[in-house]
Scaffold this motif. Structure first.
Motif, PDB file in Angstrom:
ATOM      1  N   ARG A   3       0.838  -1.205   0.000  1.00  0.00           N
ATOM      2  CA  ARG A   3       0.000   0.000   0.000  1.00  0.00           C
ATOM      3  C   ARG A   3       0.871   1.253   0.000  1.00  0.00           C
ATOM      4  NH1 ARG A   3      -1.476   3.519   3.659  1.00  0.00           N
ATOM      5  NH2 ARG A   3      -0.614   2.306   5.356  1.00  0.00           N
ATOM      6  N   ILE A   4       1.916   1.237   0.811  1.00  0.00           N
ATOM      7  CA  ILE A   4       2.832   2.384   0.868  1.00  0.00           C
ATOM      8  C   ILE A   4       3.444   2.618  -0.507  1.00  0.00           C
ATOM      9  CG2 ILE A   4       5.014   3.216   1.830  1.00  0.00           C
ATOM     10  CD1 ILE A   4       4.359   1.549   4.349  1.00  0.00           C
ATOM     11  N   LYS A   5       3.937   1.532  -1.098  1.00  0.00           N
ATOM     12  CA  LYS A   5       4.610   1.641  -2.392  1.00  0.00           C
ATOM     13  C   LYS A   5       3.644   2.096  -3.492  1.00  0.00           C
ATOM     14  CE  LYS A   5       7.669  -0.909  -5.413  1.00  0.00           C
ATOM     15  NZ  LYS A   5       8.344  -2.175  -5.686  1.00  0.00           N
ATOM     16  N   SER A   6       2.437   1.546  -3.517  1.00  0.00           N
ATOM     17  CA  SER A   6       1.494   1.897  -4.580  1.00  0.00           C
ATOM     18  C   SER A   6       1.053   3.356  -4.495  1.00  0.00           C
ATOM     19  CB  SER A   6       0.278   0.978  -4.560  1.00  0.00           C
ATOM     20  OG  SER A   6      -0.501   1.199  -3.416  1.00  0.00           O
ATOM     21  N   ASP A   7       0.879   3.866  -3.280  1.00  0.00           N
ATOM     22  CA  ASP A   7       0.495   5.271  -3.137  1.00  0.00           C
ATOM     23  C   ASP A   7       1.589   6.200  -3.655  1.00  0.00           C
ATOM     24  OD1 ASP A   7      -1.923   4.583  -2.034  1.00  0.00           O
ATOM     25  OD2 ASP A   7      -1.294   4.938   0.040  1.00  0.00           O
ATOM     26  N   PHE A   8       2.825   5.910  -3.308  1.00  0.00           N
ATOM     27  CA  PHE A   8       3.927   6.727  -3.796  1.00  0.00           C
ATOM     28  C   PHE A   8       4.068   6.612  -5.312  1.00  0.00           C
ATOM     29  CE2 PHE A   8       5.601   6.739   0.616  1.00  0.00           C
ATOM     30  CZ  PHE A   8       5.904   8.083   0.726  1.00  0.00           C
ATOM     31  N   GLU A   9       3.909   5.401  -5.847  1.00  0.00           N
ATOM     32  CA  GLU A   9       4.058   5.200  -7.285  1.00  0.00           C
ATOM     33  C   GLU A   9       2.989   5.950  -8.072  1.00  0.00           C
ATOM     34  OE1 GLU A   9       4.223   0.944  -7.610  1.00  0.00           O
ATOM     35  OE2 GLU A   9       6.421   0.958  -7.496  1.00  0.00           O
ATOM     36  N   LYS A  10       1.779   6.042  -7.535  1.00  0.00           N
ATOM     37  CA  LYS A  10       0.720   6.818  -8.192  1.00  0.00           C
ATOM     38  C   LYS A  10       1.125   8.281  -8.299  1.00  0.00           C
ATOM     39  CE  LYS A  10      -3.048   4.279  -6.235  1.00  0.00           C
ATOM     40  NZ  LYS A  10      -4.258   4.371  -5.431  1.00  0.00           N
ATOM     41  N   ASP A  11       1.633   8.823  -7.197  1.00  0.00           N
ATOM     42  CA  ASP A  11       2.059  10.226  -7.195  1.00  0.00           C
ATOM     43  C   ASP A  11       3.205  10.457  -8.168  1.00  0.00           C
ATOM     44  OD1 ASP A  11       0.161  10.776  -5.287  1.00  0.00           O
ATOM     45  OD2 ASP A  11       1.579  10.703  -3.600  1.00  0.00           O
ATOM     46  N   ILE A  12       4.170   9.541  -8.177  1.00  0.00           N
ATOM     47  CA  ILE A  12       5.316   9.674  -9.075  1.00  0.00           C
ATOM     48  C   ILE A  12       4.859   9.616 -10.523  1.00  0.00           C
ATOM     49  CG2 ILE A  12       7.435   8.538  -9.863  1.00  0.00           C
ATOM     50  CD1 ILE A  12       7.789   7.626  -6.895  1.00  0.00           C
ATOM     51  N   CYS A  13       3.978   8.693 -10.827  1.00  0.00           N
ATOM     52  CA  CYS A  13       3.463   8.552 -12.200  1.00  0.00           C
ATOM     53  C   CYS A  13       2.721   9.809 -12.630  1.00  0.00           C
ATOM     54  CB  CYS A  13       2.557   7.336 -12.285  1.00  0.00           C
ATOM     55  SG  CYS A  13       1.903   7.036 -13.933  1.00  0.00           S
ATOM     56  N   PHE A  14       1.878  10.345 -11.755  1.00  0.00           N
ATOM     57  CA  PHE A  14       1.119  11.552 -12.076  1.00  0.00           C
ATOM     58  C   PHE A  14       2.055  12.725 -12.353  1.00  0.00           C
ATOM     59  CE2 PHE A  14      -0.761  15.551 -10.636  1.00  0.00           C
ATOM     60  CZ  PHE A  14      -1.831  15.640 -11.502  1.00  0.00           C
ATOM     61  N   LEU A  15       3.040  12.931 -11.471  1.00  0.00           N
ATOM     62  CA  LEU A  15       3.951  14.053 -11.626  1.00  0.00           C
ATOM     63  C   LEU A  15       4.819  13.910 -12.879  1.00  0.00           C
ATOM     64  CD1 LEU A  15       5.015  14.412  -7.901  1.00  0.00           C
ATOM     65  CD2 LEU A  15       3.705  16.090  -9.214  1.00  0.00           C
ATOM     66  N   MET A  46       9.996   3.425   2.999  1.00  0.00           N
ATOM     67  CA  MET A  46      10.151   1.980   2.936  1.00  0.00           C
ATOM     68  C   MET A  46      11.295   1.515   3.836  1.00  0.00           C
ATOM     69  SD  MET A  46       9.277   1.301  -1.040  1.00  0.00           S
ATOM     70  CE  MET A  46       9.196  -0.465  -0.893  1.00  0.00           C
ATOM     71  N   SER A  47      12.348   2.293   3.907  1.00  0.00           N
ATOM     72  CA  SER A  47      13.463   1.967   4.790  1.00  0.00           C
ATOM     73  C   SER A  47      13.015   1.987   6.251  1.00  0.00           C
ATOM     74  CB  SER A  47      14.600   2.955   4.570  1.00  0.00           C
ATOM     75  OG  SER A  47      15.645   2.714   5.464  1.00  0.00           O
ATOM     76  N   ARG A  48      12.238   3.023   6.604  1.00  0.00           N
ATOM     77  CA  ARG A  48      11.697   3.112   7.967  1.00  0.00           C
ATOM     78  C   ARG A  48      10.803   1.916   8.264  1.00  0.00           C
ATOM     79  NH1 ARG A  48      10.638   8.713   7.367  1.00  0.00           N
ATOM     80  NH2 ARG A  48       8.605   8.124   6.612  1.00  0.00           N
ATOM     81  N   HIS A  49      10.002   1.522   7.278  1.00  0.00           N
ATOM     82  CA  HIS A  49       9.093   0.398   7.461  1.00  0.00           C
ATOM     83  C   HIS A  49       9.874  -0.887   7.730  1.00  0.00           C
ATOM     84  CE1 HIS A  49       5.585  -2.174   6.937  1.00  0.00           C
ATOM     85  NE2 HIS A  49       6.365  -2.948   6.206  1.00  0.00           N
ATOM     86  N   PHE A  50      10.902  -1.143   6.913  1.00  0.00           N
ATOM     87  CA  PHE A  50      11.704  -2.348   7.114  1.00  0.00           C
ATOM     88  C   PHE A  50      12.373  -2.346   8.478  1.00  0.00           C
ATOM     89  CE2 PHE A  50      11.993  -3.012   2.367  1.00  0.00           C
ATOM     90  CZ  PHE A  50      11.334  -4.231   2.397  1.00  0.00           C
ATOM     91  N   CYS A  53       9.169  -2.838  11.142  1.00  0.00           N
ATOM     92  CA  CYS A  53       8.170  -3.893  10.990  1.00  0.00           C
ATOM     93  C   CYS A  53       8.759  -5.246  11.402  1.00  0.00           C
ATOM     94  CB  CYS A  53       7.688  -3.955   9.542  1.00  0.00           C
ATOM     95  SG  CYS A  53       6.402  -5.183   9.269  1.00  0.00           S
ATOM     96  N   SER A  54       8.083  -5.927  12.287  1.00  0.00           N
ATOM     97  CA  SER A  54       8.569  -7.234  12.744  1.00  0.00           C
ATOM     98  C   SER A  54       8.356  -8.327  11.690  1.00  0.00           C
ATOM     99  CB  SER A  54       7.884  -7.619  14.048  1.00  0.00           C
ATOM    100  OG  SER A  54       6.481  -7.692  13.860  1.00  0.00           O
ATOM    101  N   GLU A  55       7.388  -8.148  10.800  1.00  0.00           N
ATOM    102  CA  GLU A  55       7.121  -9.140   9.759  1.00  0.00           C
ATOM    103  C   GLU A  55       8.080  -9.017   8.586  1.00  0.00           C
ATOM    104  OE1 GLU A  55       3.055  -9.023   8.555  1.00  0.00           O
ATOM    105  OE2 GLU A  55       2.329  -9.071  10.604  1.00  0.00           O
ATOM    106  N   CYS A  56       8.412  -7.774   8.211  1.00  0.00           N
ATOM    107  CA  CYS A  56       9.258  -7.550   7.031  1.00  0.00           C
ATOM    108  C   CYS A  56      10.743  -7.508   7.374  1.00  0.00           C
ATOM    109  CB  CYS A  56       8.885  -6.228   6.349  1.00  0.00           C
ATOM    110  SG  CYS A  56       7.210  -6.182   5.727  1.00  0.00           S
ATOM    111  N   GLY A  57      11.085  -6.992   8.525  1.00  0.00           N
ATOM    112  CA  GLY A  57      12.479  -6.749   8.882  1.00  0.00           C
ATOM    113  C   GLY A  57      13.072  -7.848   9.612  1.00  0.00           C
TER     114      GLY A  57
END
Length: 57
Positions: A3-15, A46-50, A53-57
């Motif tokens: 979700r984090i990645k897709s939201d950022f990618e939408k903004d990047i694509c639009f800009l 994403m770095s902060r998330h990793f 996050c106990s599941e990803c990191g």
């Protein structure tokens, strides 16, 4: 994470697409610079998330 990645990618694509459509204009140059900033923000988030996050990191 996706979700984090897709939201950022939408903004990047639009800009980026706006900058390409209106190439050479001051607003397009601003959009291109903002797209770069958003990419950096996405990497930071994403770095902060990793790190936290106990599941990803």
């Amino acid at each position: 994470m996706s979700r984090i990645k897709s939201d950022f990618e939408k903004d990047i694509c639009f800009l980026t697409s706006y900058a390409e459509r209106n190439a050479g204009t001051p607003p397009a140059k601003t959009s291109a610079k903002q797209a770069i900033t958003v990419k950096h923000n996405m990497a930071r988030a994403m770095s902060r998330h990793f790190a936290r996050c106990s599941e990803c990191g």
